[in-house]
Enzyme design. Structure first.
Site, PDB file in Angstrom:
ATOM      1  N   LYS A 192       0.834  -1.214   0.000  1.00 59.87           N
ATOM      2  CA  LYS A 192       0.000   0.000   0.000  1.00 59.87           C
ATOM      3  C   LYS A 192       0.867   1.262   0.000  1.00 59.87           C
ATOM      4  O   LYS A 192       0.612   2.182  -0.760  1.00 59.87           O
ATOM      5  CB  LYS A 192      -0.912   0.046   1.241  1.00 59.87           C
ATOM      6  CG  LYS A 192      -1.963  -1.018   1.295  1.00 59.87           C
ATOM      7  CD  LYS A 192      -2.975  -0.705   2.389  1.00 59.87           C
ATOM      8  CE  LYS A 192      -2.344  -0.557   3.763  1.00 59.87           C
ATOM      9  NZ  LYS A 192      -2.025  -1.856   4.400  1.00 59.87           N
ATOM     10  N   ARG A 267     -10.224   1.033   9.245  1.00 61.80           N
ATOM     11  CA  ARG A 267      -9.967  -0.372   9.548  1.00 61.80           C
ATOM     12  C   ARG A 267     -11.136  -0.978  10.299  1.00 61.80           C
ATOM     13  O   ARG A 267     -11.143  -2.182  10.549  1.00 61.80           O
ATOM     14  CB  ARG A 267      -8.706  -0.512  10.379  1.00 61.80           C
ATOM     15  CG  ARG A 267      -7.432  -0.647   9.531  1.00 61.80           C
ATOM     16  CD  ARG A 267      -6.244  -0.584  10.462  1.00 61.80           C
ATOM     17  NE  ARG A 267      -5.124  -1.374  10.027  1.00 61.80           N
ATOM     18  CZ  ARG A 267      -3.932  -0.859   9.715  1.00 61.80           C
ATOM     19  NH1 ARG A 267      -3.745   0.444   9.743  1.00 61.80           N
ATOM     20  NH2 ARG A 267      -2.936  -1.647   9.391  1.00 61.80           N
ATOM     21  N   ARG A 306      11.350  -6.767   4.938  1.00 62.15           N
ATOM     22  CA  ARG A 306      11.327  -5.329   5.228  1.00 62.15           C
ATOM     23  C   ARG A 306      11.870  -5.060   6.631  1.00 62.15           C
ATOM     24  O   ARG A 306      12.560  -4.080   6.861  1.00 62.15           O
ATOM     25  CB  ARG A 306       9.884  -4.805   5.112  1.00 62.15           C
ATOM     26  CG  ARG A 306       9.770  -3.314   5.329  1.00 62.15           C
ATOM     27  CD  ARG A 306       8.400  -2.785   4.967  1.00 62.15           C
ATOM     28  NE  ARG A 306       7.444  -2.974   6.053  1.00 62.15           N
ATOM     29  CZ  ARG A 306       6.159  -2.623   5.975  1.00 62.15           C
ATOM     30  NH1 ARG A 306       5.669  -2.114   4.860  1.00 62.15           N
ATOM     31  NH2 ARG A 306       5.357  -2.809   6.997  1.00 62.15           N
ATOM     32  N   ARG A 312      11.353  -1.476  12.076  1.00 59.23           N
ATOM     33  CA  ARG A 312      10.047  -1.535  12.729  1.00 59.23           C
ATOM     34  C   ARG A 312       9.936  -2.795  13.571  1.00 59.23           C
ATOM     35  O   ARG A 312      10.071  -3.905  13.062  1.00 59.23           O
ATOM     36  CB  ARG A 312       8.927  -1.524  11.676  1.00 59.23           C
ATOM     37  CG  ARG A 312       8.617  -0.148  11.165  1.00 59.23           C
ATOM     38  CD  ARG A 312       7.562  -0.179  10.087  1.00 59.23           C
ATOM     39  NE  ARG A 312       6.304  -0.809  10.505  1.00 59.23           N
ATOM     40  CZ  ARG A 312       5.194  -0.748   9.791  1.00 59.23           C
ATOM     41  NH1 ARG A 312       5.171  -0.101   8.640  1.00 59.23           N
ATOM     42  NH2 ARG A 312       4.101  -1.348  10.225  1.00 59.23           N
ATOM     43  N   ARG A 324      -0.887  -9.411  12.879  1.00 65.96           N
ATOM     44  CA  ARG A 324      -1.383  -8.236  12.137  1.00 65.96           C
ATOM     45  C   ARG A 324      -2.216  -8.670  10.932  1.00 65.96           C
ATOM     46  O   ARG A 324      -3.241  -8.057  10.630  1.00 65.96           O
ATOM     47  CB  ARG A 324      -0.210  -7.361  11.674  1.00 65.96           C
ATOM     48  CG  ARG A 324       0.367  -6.518  12.796  1.00 65.96           C
ATOM     49  CD  ARG A 324       1.739  -5.996  12.458  1.00 65.96           C
ATOM     50  NE  ARG A 324       1.756  -5.073  11.341  1.00 65.96           N
ATOM     51  CZ  ARG A 324       2.842  -4.808  10.603  1.00 65.96           C
ATOM     52  NH1 ARG A 324       3.975  -5.419  10.854  1.00 65.96           N
ATOM     53  NH2 ARG A 324       2.775  -3.937   9.623  1.00 65.96           N
TER      54      ARG A 324
HETATM   55  P1  AMP Z   1       0.307   0.066   9.368  1.00 72.66           P
HETATM   56  O1  AMP Z   1       1.574   0.792   9.112  1.00 72.66           O
HETATM   57  O2  AMP Z   1      -0.857   0.638   8.538  1.00 72.66           O
HETATM   58  O3  AMP Z   1       0.400  -1.411   9.252  1.00 72.66           O
HETATM   59  O4  AMP Z   1      -0.122   0.398  10.874  1.00 72.66           O
HETATM   60  C1  AMP Z   1       0.701   0.011  11.965  1.00 72.66           C
HETATM   61  C2  AMP Z   1      -0.112  -0.037  13.235  1.00 72.66           C
HETATM   62  O5  AMP Z   1      -0.687   1.269  13.506  1.00 72.66           O
HETATM   63  C3  AMP Z   1      -1.299  -0.967  13.214  1.00 72.66           C
HETATM   64  O6  AMP Z   1      -0.938  -2.302  13.491  1.00 72.66           O
HETATM   65  C4  AMP Z   1      -2.174  -0.376  14.293  1.00 72.66           C
HETATM   66  O7  AMP Z   1      -1.704  -0.697  15.567  1.00 72.66           O
HETATM   67  C5  AMP Z   1      -1.970   1.113  14.107  1.00 72.66           C
HETATM   68  N1  AMP Z   1      -2.991   1.650  13.163  1.00 72.66           N
HETATM   69  C6  AMP Z   1      -2.778   2.169  11.907  1.00 72.66           C
HETATM   70  N2  AMP Z   1      -3.925   2.542  11.326  1.00 72.66           N
HETATM   71  C7  AMP Z   1      -4.902   2.264  12.221  1.00 72.66           C
HETATM   72  C8  AMP Z   1      -6.321   2.405  12.217  1.00 72.66           C
HETATM   73  N3  AMP Z   1      -6.972   2.910  11.146  1.00 72.66           N
HETATM   74  N4  AMP Z   1      -7.010   2.030  13.318  1.00 72.66           N
HETATM   75  C9  AMP Z   1      -6.374   1.516  14.381  1.00 72.66           C
HETATM   76  N5  AMP Z   1      -5.067   1.335  14.451  1.00 72.66           N
HETATM   77  C10 AMP Z   1      -4.312   1.704  13.383  1.00 72.66           C
END
Ligand code: AMP
Length: 368
Positions: A192, A267, A306, A312, A324
């Site tokens: 993404k 989400r 990654r 991370r 996740r």
């Molecule tokens: P990502 O980089 O999009 O995978 O996001 C990393 C982490 O940020 C996720 O595993 C969640 O803990 C938190 N996070 C990101 N976007 C959201 C969202 N829309 N709602 C809740 N938690 C989020």
């Protein structure tokens, strides 16, 4: 979205909000005008629903009537004589409440107030369901205001567009067609972020990655970052309230954006509802959800890879990665359903070269 004649309208103010505003006006009228036997005068056509709702809430004796304003061309071409049509009551010495559906510039209102004063009203009160403070340019005090709105064209709840829309139970506003709002969807590791970077340039959109915003806040040890960190480290979702507030603040940072790419948001269904509310307050909506589809095992491999360079914590541990992905399917796959119901879901194969995938995404976006 609805269509009236040639134009499209999107939901703007919900029925509950309208009814609450009317309740408040009703309470105030009961306090102020008990035993004054007021004459409510609704300004046709738009005010007919508002008048009936107010009449139902007024607990004392009152009379209800309606007027229309008619313009007649005078003897000189520039001279317009205005007249109240339908006012049969003698208003001399009475308390009159003018009920308007909407006050914008105030021109109509001023004419009505002048005509009523000339007929000897002793007290004139003004109640309007909607009010556009940005364009109101008169001195007349509005005694009871329901809901203040920006200078947008609205229909519903008595208000029309060329005769249509008066019977809608909520307020809609004209849809603005010049924004592309994409929800970029897909499990962690689907690519993404990479695709968002490309699409952002190509379509001149603002990219908001909620994950990135959280990480930025964690890095800078902000209050939001501290709050989010414990959830993120475990691969869990940050609570909706926190995430929604943050997203709203991010969108507000670029009021002139041509559109947004929402990456990692929504989400949950609550987040999707709140996004739709936020966008409808701007006269726009989510244009499409484009979802990158990638098999789980490929995702795990990509994320571990990654993790070797990204630093991370949530990329370094296979269990966290799998959690996740699981959270994604458990909690967020309902969103596929959510947007599918609105015919806005587009699945795109997320395996292949970066530019191949961009092409697949563009094919969807170009048709919106
Ligand atoms: P990502 O980089 O999009 O995978 O996001 C990393 C982490 O940020 C996720 O595993 C969640 O803990 C938190 N996070 C990101 N976007 C959201 C969202 N829309 N709602 C809740 N938690 C989020």
């Amino acid at each position: 979205m609805i269509k009236l004649h040639d134009l499209q309208f999107v939901p703007f103010i919900a029925e509950d909000t309208i009814l609450e505003a009317i309740d408040t006006i009703g309470d105030k009228l009961n306090q102020d005008l008990a035993n004054k036997n007021p004459l409510f005068i609704g300004v046709l056509n738009g005010a007919f629903i508002f008048v009936s709702e107010i009449a139902k809430r007024f607990n004392y004796n009152c009379e209800v009537s309606f007027v229309k304003l008619a313009s007649y061309e005078g003897v000189k071409s520039t001279q317009t004589v205005k007249q109240l049509v339908g006012l049969n009551e003698d208003v001399t010495g009475r308390t009159v409440v003018v009920l308007e559906d909407i006050v914008d510039t105030g021109n109509t209102l001023e004419t009505i107030v002048t005509l009523l004063k000339n007929q000897g009203c002793s007290e004139i009160k003004i109640a309007t369901l909607f009010y556009k403070p940005e364009v109101y340019n008169k001195e007349i005090i509005l005694d009871y205001i329901g809901i203040e709105i920006p200078n947008r064209f609205i229909v519903g709840y008595g208000l029309d567009y060329n005769g249509l829309g008066r019977n809608l139970n909520e307020i809609y506003q004209l849809k603005s067609n010049n924004m592309t709002n994409l929800v970029l969807f897909g499990p962690p590791g689907a690519g993404k972020g990479t695709q968002a970077e490309v699409l952002k340039q190509k379509y001149d959109l603002v990219h908001i990655s909620t994950g990135d915003v959280f990480r930025y806040n964690i890095k800078n040890a902000t209050e939001l970052g501290t709050l989010a960190k414990s959830y993120i480290d475990k691969g869990q979702l940050v609570p909706d309230e926190v995430t929604i507030n943050m997203l709203n603040a991010e969108v507000d940072k670029t009021p002139d954006a041509k559109g947004f790419i929402f990456d990692g948001f929504p989400r949950t269904e609550a987040q999707a509802d709140s996004l739709s509310e936020l966008l409808s307050s701007k006269g726009v909506e989510v244009s499409a959800m484009v979802a990158l589809e990638v098999e789980d095992e490929i995702l795990v491999k990509r994320l571990l890879q990654r993790g070797e360079t990204s630093g991370r914590a949530d990329d370094a541990d296979e269990d966290v990665i799998r959690n996740r992905i699981k959270v994604y399917y458990d909690e967020t796959a309902i969103l596929k359903n959510y947007y599918q119901k609105q015919d806005k879901y587009f699945g795109v194969d997320g395996v292949g070269a970066i530019d191949e995938i961009t092409e697949r995404l563009s094919a969807v976006i170009d048709k919106l």
